[in-house]
Design an enzyme around this catalytic site. Structure first.
Site, PDB file in Angstrom:
ATOM      1  N   ASP A   1     -28.484  25.982 140.457  1.00  8.66           N
ATOM      2  CA  ASP A   1     -27.037  26.153 140.089  1.00  8.66           C
ATOM      3  C   ASP A   1     -27.095  27.397 141.101  1.00  8.66           C
ATOM      4  OD1 ASP A   1     -24.487  26.630 139.569  1.00  8.66           O
ATOM      5  OD2 ASP A   1     -25.046  26.221 137.344  1.00  8.66           O
ATOM      6  N   TYR A   2     -25.982  28.060 141.143  1.00  5.26           N
ATOM      7  CA  TYR A   2     -25.417  29.199 142.160  1.00  5.26           C
ATOM      8  C   TYR A   2     -26.339  30.412 142.077  1.00  5.26           C
ATOM      9  CZ  TYR A   2     -21.944  31.180 145.336  1.00  5.26           C
ATOM     10  OH  TYR A   2     -21.198  31.911 146.412  1.00  5.26           O
TER      11      TYR A   2
END
Length: 833
Positions: free
Chosen positions: A307-308
């Site tokens: 994820d980011y």
């Protein structure tokens, strides 16, 4: 000694990660063997598009893009410039504008001489970043429909519209199990039930990844990305991205089943790990979950993206590393992460990984393994053959975005997702002709807000606020006006979602003079961390306003517009009807009006347990039998009672009635290899045609690890005319449906008494006489270790032959003597739960 330590590092970093040569295509093998280390590391780097746009504009800076391509050989780009809101006077790019962007990106890559980058985007309820694309109800509504076919169709449109913009990779679906009602991403899930989420997850993945579209022959598939691995919704505080405390047994029992199904049955092509830490170990550094569970046990061979900014978060947020170099080392040596998702122009991951490989800390073979998976995904999507094929070969694809056919699917899903919770005196449905001349007050901000009824991830990350930015749909007010044209309908907001006065006194005066009041209560738009709340109860001002409306005189129809189950207290106790529309999307206005008018018979069921009080939330339907409350009286002896709930999982009313008759079991005793058939006939005993989601629960009376109260194991949605009937047969298989994660954290069976109950009110523990009982008697040859090994080995989605060569090392590691178990697995093909 140094050489031996290096060997141990290599084995630790590559165990369970390295695909065999046979698993790599010749094209991938040739590419991989010809790439420099810098080129390979670049394939593992994903950057946010915003870094390649000129500041404050939407113009792609191809000079900057080419420079980054040339130096870092990046493998992927993500995101929309409209994530944080309108930009450059626009609310989004059309499919044609996205295609032009992708054309320039691929042209620049071609000019520089790097491999085509893979573009990924969050398309989570339709292609929500493609302006003009059909917006669907959120996933929580999709689950409420209990309709696999509609969810498959949603996925198909979602994938098609995203590909119409030239983007082949969707960051969807969300497969987390919503066990924490406070969580701000509840609406993105398929609810609290592992089996329901698994079934809906399979359906939407198959829809997204389908390569069968009669309207566009030859259209390549899109790649789904199951997320967020794993247990992301289970935050102790309910706040997004906050720590999770779970043991491996609970993770495997409750949170893993949808991911098992996505891998083993739907063939999902990619996965995304979660922001969170589980029991003190951030997911981006977890060998236990990203290697042992995901790769070894589940057999996932697809590409895994973070994820980011999650690798940087190992030192910036989780504090398990000193700096970026240490964070990358942890992620590479302890997990099977293949690609790092990064903010704009954040290339620290690539710099650190390159340095670590050159220093001999991370084996280059570890990089090869990940790059092979990245290239395999690109090959499957057709990017390695021709990155312009999707942009050029299907000119009619762009015109299909937002088509009437697609909108019909979204409307059908909205209709079947709305849940009628209360209708005690049969006020609904209302005949539009009989409402002629009647005064209807529609009140509450949620009744006239396309943004509120659509939720987050709608055009922008936090959702869209103004009705004018939508290209389709009708608010609940507009839907009622269109369906009840002869009634006198007035709208007053009354109060805001926070309870602030927006003309409350005037609205209450109009309520006193009305013949009917429709009030919408609920939440504004939000997504992720900005949606955190500290109290599950709706704001006091909203609840007080609703209670005042109840005292005004006319009957009140309450409509819940919410992304999670907000505690209501006694505010709706006097309501004439209550409907939960959740986040039905732009089609929700028409769908609700049709249900109120009786054109559509409601058939949605709650995909979560709706709490009565914040103090007993969360409490899922599969709670443990000892999860009990008391009468609350400070006297002895006290008495255990079932904890109160506003509405149970699976609750949902209809305008007709259904009965289940001729219910029977094929046997009252089975062994581990004998299927059990549950037969029944569904009869529409009412006066209207309707749809019924038939739910089958299994209760394990006693076992070594405390059993769940009950578990949903099968469901089917049927449609019947008034008076019609339909026979159904469900098949249960012991190894999939009756097994559990034992004391030793291995899946196993335990003989004993089981019950089958039908419908959401089935309570086989309290009322066993209303259920069907059977006994599981294990044969003398049953071996727990053997069964655990078989579950690890079998991979139905990849078409491999059942031979010893395809048995992974984890199978052998589970067994002291594997030969007999291998024969058992080969003879009797086992499916993982």
């Amino acid at each position: 000694m140094k050489a031996w330590c290096m060997l141990l590092t290599f084995l630790h970093a590559t165990a369970g990660l390295t695909p065999s040569a046979a698993e790599r295509s010749l094209k991938v093998q040739d590419l991989l063997s010809s790439m420099s280390l810098e080129q390979k590391v670049g394939q593992m780097l994903q950057l946010d598009l915003v870094g390649f746009l000129d500041p404050g504009s939407l113009d792609l800076n191809t000079t900057r893009l080419a420079a980054v391509f040339r130096k870092y050989h990046i493998g992927s780009i993500l995101n929309s410039p409209f994530t944080l809101g309108p930009c450059g006077g626009k609310n989004g790019w059309s499919a044609g504008e996205w295609k032009e962007l992708l054309r320039r990106i691929h042209s620049t890559a071609q000019e520089v001489g790097i491999l085509p980058p893979l573009y990924g985007i969050d398309s989570v309820h339709g292609a929500n970043y493609i302006y003009g694309a059909t917006l669907f109800p959120q996933q929580i509504n999709a689950a409420a429909s209990f309709n696999r076919e509609l969810v498959w169709a949603m996925g198909r449109v979602q994938g098609k519209d995203t590909k119409a913009g030239g983007i082949p990779w969707l960051f969807a679906p969300i497969l987390g199990i919503n066990t924490q009602p406070l969580w701000s991403r509840s609406f993105e899930t398929f609810g609290e039930c592992p089996y329901l989420a698994a079934e809906m997850g399979k359906a939407i993945i198959r829809g997204i990844q389908t390569d069968s579209n009669p309207d566009f022959p030859g259209l390549p598939p899109a790649a789904a990305c199951m997320k967020h691995f794993i247990a992301y919704p289970a935050a102790v505080t309910g706040h997004d991205r906050s720590p999770i405390e779970l043991n491996a047994r609970t993770v495997k029992s409750l949170y893993a089943p949808p991911f098992w199904a996505a891998v083993r049955e739907a063939g999902v092509k990619s996965a995304m790990e979660a922001y969170t830490e589980v029991s003190g170990v951030p997911m981006a550094s977890s060998r236990e979950y990203l290697v042992d569970l995901l790769r070894e046990e589940m057999g996932f061979e697809g590409m895994l993206v973070t994820d980011y900014n999650e690798i940087a978060n190992l030192h910036q947020f989780h504090f398990v590393a000193e700096n970026m170099r240490e964070s990358v080392r942890l992620a590479m040596l302890d997990t099977s992460i293949d690609m790092s998702m990064n903010p704009p122009l954040a290339v620290g991951f690539a710099d650190a990984l390159l340095d670590l490989v050159k220093a001999g800390v991370v084996p280059e073979a570890r990089v090869d393994t990940s790059v092979a998976r990245v290239l395999a995904l690109k090959e499957w999507l057709g990017l390695l053959d021709d990155p312009f094929h999707l942009l050029d070969a299907f000119p009619a694809l762009e015109a299909s975005v937002g088509s009437p056919k697609d909108k019909a699917v979204a409307l059908a899903l909205a209709r079947e997702s709305i849940v009628l919770l209360e209708n005690p005196d049969g006020l609904l449905p209302l005949d539009p002709d009989r409402m002629a001349g009647k005064r209807i007050l529609v009140t509450g901000r949620g009744c006239h807000s396309l943004g509120m009824q659509s939720g987050g991830w709608t055009l922008h990350w936090q959702g869209a606020r103004r009705n004018e930015v939508f290209t389709e749909g009708s608010t609940y007010l507009e839907g009622l006006k269109a369906r009840f044209p002869l009634a006198e309908i007035r709208y007053r907001p009354g109060v805001s979602v926070t309870g602030r006065d927006l003309g409350e006194a005037e609205a209450l005066r109009e309520a006193e003079a009305a013949d009917l009041v429709v009030v919408c209560v609920g939440e504004s738009t939000y997504a992720e961390k900005p949606g955190d709340i500290n109290d599950l109860a709706l704001p006091a001002g909203q609840l007080a306003y609703v209670e005042a409306l109840m005292s005004a005189g006319p009957p009140v129809v309450a409509v819940l517009v919410e992304g999670r189950a907000r505690v209501l207290g006694p505010a709706l106790d006097q309501a004439a009807a209550v409907l939960d529309v959740m986040l039905a999307g732009p089609s929700g206005g028409q769908a609700l009006a049709e249900i109120v008018a009786g054109d559509v018979n409601p058939s949605g069921r709650l995909p979560f347990t709706y709490p009565s009080f914040t103090g007993v939330a969360p409490q899922q339907y599969y709670r443990k039998p000892s999860s009990l409350c008391t009468t609350g009286r400070a006297v002895l002896p006290f008495k255990y009672i079932d904890c109160p709930r506003q509405w149970d999982f699976g609750h949902g009313l209809s305008y007709t009635s259904f009965a289940y008759v001729n219910v029977s079991l094929s046997a009252t005793e089975i062994d581990e290899d004998t299927p059990l058939q549950v037969s029944l006939t569904v009869v529409n005993t009412g006066q209207r045609a309707g749809k019924e989601a038939v739910l089958l629960f299994v209760t394990d009376k006693v076992r070594r690890v405390t059993p769940e109260y009950k578990l949903l194991k099968r469901f089917e949605k049927v449609e019947l005319e008034a008076g019609a009937s339909l026979p159904l047969t469900f098949t249960l298989r012991a190894k999939e449906d009756l097994s559990f994660i034992g004391v030793d954290n291995r899946r196993q069976l335990e003989g004993g008494l089981f019950y089958v109950g039908l419908g959401p009110r089935a309570d086989c523990r309290a009322r066993p006489e209303e259920c069907l009982a059977f006994t599981l008697s294990l044969s003398p040859s049953y071996d727990v270790l053997c069964e655990a090994g078989c579950a690890v080995w079998t991979r139905p989605q990849d078409g491999r032959p059942n031979d010893e060569e395809s048995i992974p090392g984890a199978f052998h590691a589970l067994l002291a003597s594997a030969t007999s178990c291998q024969e058992t697995c080969i003879t009797h093909r086992k499916h993982a739960p």
